[in-house]
Design a protein around this motif. Structure first.
Motif, PDB file in Angstrom:
ATOM      1  N   GLU A 220      -5.660  -4.849  10.522  1.00  0.00           N
ATOM      2  CA  GLU A 220      -4.529  -3.982  10.889  1.00  0.00           C
ATOM      3  C   GLU A 220      -5.004  -3.111  12.055  1.00  0.00           C
ATOM      4  OE1 GLU A 220      -2.620  -2.706   6.872  1.00  0.00           O
ATOM      5  OE2 GLU A 220      -4.240  -1.391   7.058  1.00  0.00           O
TER       6      GLU A 220
ATOM      7  N   ASN B  65       0.867  -1.263   0.042  1.00  0.00           N
ATOM      8  CA  ASN B  65      -0.089   0.117   0.194  1.00  0.00           C
ATOM      9  C   ASN B  65       1.004   1.164  -0.045  1.00  0.00           C
ATOM     10  OD1 ASN B  65      -1.702   2.085   0.682  1.00  0.00           O
ATOM     11  ND2 ASN B  65      -2.527   1.656   2.630  1.00  0.00           N
TER      12      ASN B  65
ATOM     13  N   HIS C 187      -9.559   1.115   4.649  1.00  0.00           N
ATOM     14  CA  HIS C 187      -8.179   1.396   5.461  1.00  0.00           C
ATOM     15  C   HIS C 187      -8.776   2.343   6.521  1.00  0.00           C
ATOM     16  CE1 HIS C 187      -4.240   2.662   6.214  1.00  0.00           C
ATOM     17  NE2 HIS C 187      -3.734   1.478   6.086  1.00  0.00           N
TER      18      HIS C 187
ATOM     19  N   GLY D 207       0.499  -3.446   9.677  1.00  0.00           N
ATOM     20  CA  GLY D 207       0.919  -2.689  10.800  1.00  0.00           C
ATOM     21  C   GLY D 207       2.333  -2.937  10.876  1.00  0.00           C
ATOM     22  N   SER D 208       3.118  -2.002  10.434  1.00  0.00           N
ATOM     23  CA  SER D 208       4.696  -2.005  10.930  1.00  0.00           C
ATOM     24  C   SER D 208       5.245  -3.376  10.418  1.00  0.00           C
ATOM     25  CB  SER D 208       4.781  -1.634  12.158  1.00  0.00           C
ATOM     26  OG  SER D 208       4.448  -0.321  12.283  1.00  0.00           O
TER      27      SER D 208
ATOM     28  N   LYS E  58       0.338   4.212  -0.495  1.00  0.00           N
ATOM     29  CA  LYS E  58      -0.511   5.498   0.198  1.00  0.00           C
ATOM     30  C   LYS E  58      -0.159   6.630  -0.758  1.00  0.00           C
ATOM     31  CE  LYS E  58      -0.212   3.311   4.948  1.00  0.00           C
ATOM     32  NZ  LYS E  58      -0.235   3.651   6.178  1.00  0.00           N
TER      33      LYS E  58
ATOM     34  N   LEU F 133      -0.419  -6.743   4.408  1.00  0.00           N
ATOM     35  CA  LEU F 133      -0.656  -5.519   3.822  1.00  0.00           C
ATOM     36  C   LEU F 133       0.472  -4.553   4.160  1.00  0.00           C
ATOM     37  CD1 LEU F 133      -2.364  -3.678   1.965  1.00  0.00           C
ATOM     38  CD2 LEU F 133      -3.818  -3.103   3.787  1.00  0.00           C
ATOM     39  N   ILE F 134       1.427  -4.121   3.547  1.00  0.00           N
ATOM     40  CA  ILE F 134       2.526  -3.391   3.850  1.00  0.00           C
ATOM     41  C   ILE F 134       2.564  -2.006   3.417  1.00  0.00           C
ATOM     42  CG2 ILE F 134       5.170  -3.687   3.557  1.00  0.00           C
ATOM     43  CD1 ILE F 134       3.467  -6.309   4.449  1.00  0.00           C
ATOM     44  N   GLY F 135       2.634  -1.252   4.358  1.00  0.00           N
ATOM     45  CA  GLY F 135       2.692   0.338   3.895  1.00  0.00           C
ATOM     46  C   GLY F 135       4.167   1.014   3.721  1.00  0.00           C
ATOM     47  N   GLY F 136       4.828   1.528   4.749  1.00  0.00           N
ATOM     48  CA  GLY F 136       6.273   2.043   4.500  1.00  0.00           C
ATOM     49  C   GLY F 136       7.175   1.201   3.956  1.00  0.00           C
TER      50      GLY F 136
ATOM     51  N   ALA G 279      -0.772  -0.079  15.337  1.00  0.00           N
ATOM     52  CA  ALA G 279       0.460  -0.537  14.701  1.00  0.00           C
ATOM     53  C   ALA G 279       0.909   0.113  13.502  1.00  0.00           C
ATOM     54  CB  ALA G 279       0.302  -1.831  14.675  1.00  0.00           C
ATOM     55  N   ILE G 280      -0.096   0.768  12.796  1.00  0.00           N
ATOM     56  CA  ILE G 280       0.219   1.378  11.509  1.00  0.00           C
ATOM     57  C   ILE G 280       1.129   2.425  11.458  1.00  0.00           C
ATOM     58  CG2 ILE G 280      -1.044   2.485   9.566  1.00  0.00           C
ATOM     59  CD1 ILE G 280      -3.482   0.823  10.045  1.00  0.00           C
ATOM     60  N   GLY G 281       2.200   2.318  10.927  1.00  0.00           N
ATOM     61  CA  GLY G 281       3.145   3.426  10.594  1.00  0.00           C
ATOM     62  C   GLY G 281       3.773   3.810  11.882  1.00  0.00           C
TER      63      GLY G 281
END
Ligand code: PGA
Length: 258
Positions: free
Chosen positions: A170, A11, A98, A214-215, A13, A234-237, A174-176
């Motif tokens: 998520e 993701n 999200h 989440g991280s 973002k 599901l991967i952000g950063g 824990a997100i970011g």
């Protein structure tokens, strides 16, 4: 061993540019060539979907969007994007609900459910995000929050339309943040969500993939994915760096072989 193929979804973002996306996708595609038993997905901002679709053409890397309109037909909805438009430019998946959309843009569980229905009507696979805030966890409300968020989707959309649904657990805290759920907390939440689906349709529950988000990082992915009900992430950063994203994908692929 589960029959569910793990999915690792990036993701992005609100990050990227034509130039940086091209480099990132090139590196992911090159690294993914040696990966098997895992499905890989990138979800860029809407304006870049078409160009990323061209970059990944002919590769196993899949394309998804981060959001869609709750409507099912074209119309006078300035600034909104219809599911069929996403499919038209090559999307296979779309993230819905999200926590950033819920908390910053006022999306209610009802809207998330309508968006899920709109996604399936357009032939897209929805990735339905659910998760509790820290306050909700601390007051013991995690189970209730997850049940309400997923339950609204299950109540609104025909179960037969949800065969290709993916759920993402998520935890908002824990997100970011660099703080993850413990592997046991993740597994417990995933088992709860799968059980909720099983109460309505055992076959669907068995096949639906439930991702943790989440991280997730290269160094914690393998432990987070270890739970039997955790089918990827599901991967952000970490999805913005090819090496990290590929390391996470490798952890998921190893799980499917173990
Ligand atoms: P994160 O984001 O990996 O940066 O914590 C996950 C997400 O929001 O999907």
């Amino acid at each position: 061993m589960s029959s569910r193929t793990p999915l690792v979804a990036g993701n992005w973002k609100m990050h990227g540019s034509l130039m940086r996306n091209a480099q990132l996708v090139r590196d992911v595609v090159a690294g993914a060539a040696s990966l098997h038993d895992v499905e890989l997905l990138v979800c860029p901002p809407h304006v870049y979907l078409h160009s990323v679709a061209q970059l990944i053409a002919g590769n196993a890397l899949q394309l998804g969007a981060q959001n869609l309109a709750e409507y099912e037909r074209e119309g006078m909805f300035t600034g909104e994007i219809l599911g069929t438009m996403l499919a038209d430019v090559g999307c296979r998946y779309v993230i819905v609900g999200h926590s950033e959309r819920r908390s910053l843009f006022g999306e209610t569980s009802q809207m998330v459910a309508q968006k899920t229905r709109a996604a399936t009507a357009a032939g897209l696979r929805p990735i339905v995000c659910v998760g509790e805030t820290l306050a909700e966890r601390n007051e013991g409300a995690t189970e209730k929050v997850l049940k309400t968020q997923l339950g609204t989707v299950l109540d609104t959309v025909e179960l037969s339309q949800l065969r290709d649904m993916v759920v993402a657990y998520e935890p908002v805290w824990a997100i970011g943040t660099g703080q993850t759920a413990s592997p046991q907390q993740a597994q417990d939440a995933h088992a709860l969500l799968r059980g909720q689906i099983a109460a309505r349709d055992a076959k669907l529950a068995d096949s639906v993939r439930i991702l943790y988000g989440g991280s997730v990082k290269a160094d914690n992915a393998a432990t987070l994915f270890a739970g039997e009900d955790v089918d990827g992430g599901l991967i952000g950063g970490a999805s913005l760096r090819a090496a990290d994203f590929l390391a996470i994908a490798t952890a998921a692929a190893n799980k499917s072989r173990s």
